[in-house]
Scaffold this motif. Structure first.
Motif, PDB file in Angstrom:
ATOM      1  N   LEU A  63      33.921  42.687  41.950  1.00  0.00           N
ATOM      2  CA  LEU A  63      32.568  42.751  42.204  1.00  0.00           C
ATOM      3  C   LEU A  63      31.991  44.250  41.512  1.00  0.00           C
ATOM      4  O   LEU A  63      32.405  45.174  41.832  1.00  0.00           O
ATOM      5  N   LEU A  64      31.233  44.035  40.571  1.00  0.00           N
ATOM      6  CA  LEU A  64      30.468  45.083  39.635  1.00  0.00           C
ATOM      7  C   LEU A  64      29.325  45.790  40.489  1.00  0.00           C
ATOM      8  O   LEU A  64      28.716  44.696  41.229  1.00  0.00           O
ATOM      9  N   PRO A  65      29.102  46.873  40.812  1.00  0.00           N
ATOM     10  CA  PRO A  65      27.940  47.348  41.657  1.00  0.00           C
ATOM     11  C   PRO A  65      26.759  47.054  40.855  1.00  0.00           C
ATOM     12  O   PRO A  65      26.587  47.310  39.931  1.00  0.00           O
ATOM     13  N   SER A  68      28.493  50.493  24.246  1.00  0.00           N
ATOM     14  CA  SER A  68      28.129  50.971  25.482  1.00  0.00           C
ATOM     15  C   SER A  68      28.850  50.361  26.649  1.00  0.00           C
ATOM     16  O   SER A  68      29.253  50.702  27.644  1.00  0.00           O
ATOM     17  N   LEU A  69      28.669  48.957  26.663  1.00  0.00           N
ATOM     18  CA  LEU A  69      29.221  47.817  27.206  1.00  0.00           C
ATOM     19  C   LEU A  69      30.632  48.180  27.647  1.00  0.00           C
ATOM     20  O   LEU A  69      31.271  48.300  28.786  1.00  0.00           O
ATOM     21  N   GLN A 125      35.530  52.206  32.490  1.00  0.00           N
ATOM     22  CA  GLN A 125      35.448  52.823  33.816  1.00  0.00           C
ATOM     23  C   GLN A 125      35.815  51.772  34.694  1.00  0.00           C
ATOM     24  O   GLN A 125      36.236  52.481  36.117  1.00  0.00           O
ATOM     25  N   HIS A 126      35.440  50.475  34.773  1.00  0.00           N
ATOM     26  CA  HIS A 126      35.847  49.575  35.787  1.00  0.00           C
ATOM     27  C   HIS A 126      36.829  48.738  35.720  1.00  0.00           C
ATOM     28  O   HIS A 126      37.345  48.334  36.880  1.00  0.00           O
ATOM     29  N   GLY A 138      45.319  46.119  32.063  1.00  0.00           N
ATOM     30  CA  GLY A 138      45.766  44.634  32.217  1.00  0.00           C
ATOM     31  C   GLY A 138      44.849  43.731  32.528  1.00  0.00           C
ATOM     32  O   GLY A 138      45.032  42.455  32.579  1.00  0.00           O
ATOM     33  N   ASP A 139      43.542  44.263  33.276  1.00  0.00           N
ATOM     34  CA  ASP A 139      42.453  43.087  33.670  1.00  0.00           C
ATOM     35  C   ASP A 139      41.880  42.857  32.382  1.00  0.00           C
ATOM     36  O   ASP A 139      41.927  43.569  31.217  1.00  0.00           O
TER      37      ASP A 139
END
Length: 140
Positions: free
Chosen positions: A13-15, A83-84, A90-91, A95-96
């Motif tokens: 889950l991204l904040p 920018s994305l 950062q998130h 490997g993801d």
């Protein structure tokens, strides 16, 4: 008025963004409801879906046709995409991956017609496109 929406599928889950923040990339539910996100989920393998947009320029959108007709908008779209990628860096764990599905609002059930896969740290911005019914897999 028709709007382009960028759906981001992630395995975490991204904040949701603070609407008052100065961040370039904002995360939330701007155009969609649960039903629309469920339609998008059929195209993605990731667990969670949210919308991403630019606080200054709106949706992420760039492709060869747009470049010919609206070079400034095309360049802005590429900048937002960069920018994305910085935001995702950062998130995302090494490997993801995440998936960016882009469509017109209301076309969430439409199958992707353009698919591509890139590495977050090694891609040529001029060789990728973000347009309606596109699915871009972004690996870290």
């Amino acid at each position: 008025m028709m709007s382009i929406v960028n759906y981001l599928g992630c395995n975490f889950l991204l904040p949701a963004s603070d609407p008052e923040s100065d961040n370039e990339i904002i995360v939330g539910d701007f155009f969609s409801d649960d039903e629309m996100r469920a339609e998008v989920h059929k195209h993605l393998s990731a667990k969670y879906i949210c919308e991403v947009t630019s606080s200054q320029h709106g949706s992420i959108w760039f492709n060869k046709y747009y470049k010919q007709d609206y070079p400034k908008g095309h360049e802005e779209g590429q900048q937002i995409f960069k920018s994305l990628c910085a935001f995702l860096d950062q998130h995302l764990a090494s490997g993801d991956y995440c998936e960016l599905y882009t469509c017109w609002v209301g076309d969430e059930s439409e199958e992707p017609e353009y698919k591509d896969c890139i590495n977050l740290h090694d891609f040529d911005i001029d060789k990728i496109e973000v347009l309606e019914k596109s699915l871009l897999v972004i690996n870290k």
